[in-house]
Scaffold this motif. Structure first.
Motif, PDB file in Angstrom:
ATOM      1  N   GLY A  59      16.032  63.048  30.940  1.00 25.46           N
ATOM      2  CA  GLY A  59      17.013  62.229  31.638  1.00 25.46           C
ATOM      3  C   GLY A  59      17.947  61.689  30.584  1.00 25.46           C
ATOM      4  O   GLY A  59      18.554  62.450  29.843  1.00 25.46           O
ATOM      5  N   ARG A  60      17.966  60.341  30.480  1.00 25.27           N
ATOM      6  CA  ARG A  60      18.747  59.771  29.385  1.00 25.27           C
ATOM      7  C   ARG A  60      18.000  59.955  28.068  1.00 25.27           C
ATOM      8  O   ARG A  60      16.814  60.213  28.056  1.00 25.27           O
ATOM      9  CB  ARG A  60      18.944  58.276  29.645  1.00 25.27           C
ATOM     10  N   THR A 104      16.316  70.824  29.549  1.00 32.18           N
ATOM     11  CA  THR A 104      17.038  70.915  30.807  1.00 32.18           C
ATOM     12  C   THR A 104      17.048  69.527  31.421  1.00 32.18           C
ATOM     13  O   THR A 104      16.158  68.716  31.144  1.00 32.18           O
ATOM     14  CB  THR A 104      16.421  71.967  31.752  1.00 32.18           C
ATOM     15  N   ARG A 105      18.049  69.241  32.219  1.00 37.66           N
ATOM     16  CA  ARG A 105      18.226  67.880  32.721  1.00 37.66           C
ATOM     17  C   ARG A 105      17.777  67.742  34.159  1.00 37.66           C
ATOM     18  O   ARG A 105      18.095  68.588  34.982  1.00 37.66           O
ATOM     19  CB  ARG A 105      19.695  67.503  32.648  1.00 37.66           C
ATOM     20  N   GLN A 106      17.070  66.673  34.431  1.00 40.13           N
ATOM     21  CA  GLN A 106      16.828  66.285  35.815  1.00 40.13           C
ATOM     22  C   GLN A 106      17.877  65.209  36.119  1.00 40.13           C
ATOM     23  O   GLN A 106      17.766  64.081  35.645  1.00 40.13           O
ATOM     24  CB  GLN A 106      15.417  65.722  35.964  1.00 40.13           C
ATOM     25  N   GLU A 107      18.900  65.616  36.856  1.00 39.50           N
ATOM     26  CA  GLU A 107      20.037  64.704  37.020  1.00 39.50           C
ATOM     27  C   GLU A 107      19.709  63.508  37.906  1.00 39.50           C
ATOM     28  O   GLU A 107      20.298  62.454  37.781  1.00 39.50           O
ATOM     29  CB  GLU A 107      21.250  65.459  37.585  1.00 39.50           C
ATOM     30  N   GLU A 108      18.759  63.686  38.845  1.00 40.17           N
ATOM     31  CA  GLU A 108      18.402  62.580  39.745  1.00 40.17           C
ATOM     32  C   GLU A 108      16.894  62.371  39.694  1.00 40.17           C
ATOM     33  O   GLU A 108      16.144  63.350  39.624  1.00 40.17           O
ATOM     34  CB  GLU A 108      18.750  62.948  41.194  1.00 40.17           C
ATOM     35  N   CYS A 118      13.019  71.818  38.026  1.00 37.64           N
ATOM     36  CA  CYS A 118      14.189  71.948  37.142  1.00 37.64           C
ATOM     37  C   CYS A 118      13.924  72.957  36.005  1.00 37.64           C
ATOM     38  O   CYS A 118      14.868  73.482  35.411  1.00 37.64           O
ATOM     39  CB  CYS A 118      14.558  70.596  36.525  1.00 37.64           C
TER      40      CYS A 118
END
Ligand code: G1P
Length: 292
Positions: A59-60, A104-108, A118
């Motif tokens: 995430g961040r 890889t990003r988990q945007e939510e 993801c």
């Protein structure tokens, strides 16, 4: 012969509100237990189980994790000039082979199942491991190696299990047991965070998994479950009703570093294992402990 388990997914996107303000700018899994970040304990456990590729679902604060596992030539040159080989080796030990780390990003924040989903395209069509780094597991053999061994023998999916107090079943995924032989359990299902009265057992999932890639199709088609999140447990429960699904009772020491109390216990326990810290720490703890 089942396919080998070569890849691990490490979901690290949690908001970690229980660790504010420390977790505001630093991902919780970068907090150290003594002098090593939680995430490095998980990576070392995975390496000991034969994992070669590490997929971080972030995430961040992704940069801190990428920097930690990447080489740092300036630091290495600085330590080399000072002749500090011990520090050089400690820094080098964190570095993963070129190309071995993927991000890889988990945007939510839609839940653990969503985080694993993801990583679908980075994992591909092979069995893979999942490690939740806020569960610090100290065992010999290391926990994930035990799961990989059972997977190699059976070809089934495998999760790590530990008994929890009845009152705490609503904090965990809980296994439904079909059979038991030694420390290996055959699961007929599992439930995410059941209230104590409805829990099928006291055996909790403790953040280590070896999964068949079929879990991705399940996750993609699945509605939100407990807490309004896409639950990994729900996808695994569906798989357990159709294909062999095993659990291994973990016999080592477990620290739930998702809570400040567990994190502090891990810190004290790991510090007491360090010869250079042990005596002073013991003397300090005895000094502050209330007399019986
Ligand atoms: C997650 C899983 C749960 C598991 C737990 C282990 O829950 O959803 O099944 O038992 O980790 O720590 P969380 O702690 O993210 O709520």
């Amino acid at each position: 012969m089942p396919q080998p388990v070569r890849k691990a997914v490490l979901p690290v996107a949690g908001m970690a509100t229980r660790f504010l303000p420390a977790s505001k700018a630093v991902p919780k899994v970068m907090l150290p237990v003594v002098d090593k970040p939680l995430i490095q304990y998980a990576v070392e456990e995975a390496r000991a189980a034969g994992i070669e590729e590490f997929i971080f679902v972030t995430g961040r604060g992704e940069a801190a994790i990428a920097d930690h596992f990447g080489p740092d030539e300036a630091l290495d040159a600085f330590l080399a000039a000072r002749g500090d080989d011990t520090a050089r080796a400690l820094a080098a030990r964190a570095v993963l082979a070129p190309g071995a780390a993927a991000f890889t990003r988990q945007e939510e924040p839609l839940g653990l199942g969503h985080a694993v989903l993801c990583a679908r395209h980075l994992v591909g069509d092979e069995p893979f491991a999942v490690l939740l780094a806020d569960e610090l597991l100290l065992g010999e053999p290391p926990c994930l190696a035990e799961l990989v061994e059972v997977h190699g023998r059976t070809g089934g999916s495998v999760v790590a299990l530990a008994e929890v107090p009845q009152a705490e079943t609503n904090r965990y995924g809980i296994a439904e047991i079909a059979a038991e032989e030694g420390r290996t359990v055959t699961l007929s299902g599992m439930v995410e965070k059941p209230e104590p009265g409805r829990a099928p057992s006291r055996l909790a999932l403790i953040g280590r998994y070896v999964l068949q890639p079929a879990v991705f199709a399940r996750l993609a088609a699945q509605p939100a479950g407990a807490g309004g999140e896409i639950q990994l447990t729900d996808a695994m429960a569906a798989m357990a009703s159709e294909a062999p699904f095993y659990g291994v009772r973990f016999t080592g020491r477990r620290f739930d570093c998702g809570s400040p109390a567990g994190y502090l216990q891990a810190t004290v326990a790991c510090a007491l294992e360090r010869a250079e810290l042990r005596q002073d720490l013991l003397a300090f703890l005895r000094g502050i402990a209330p007399s019986p």
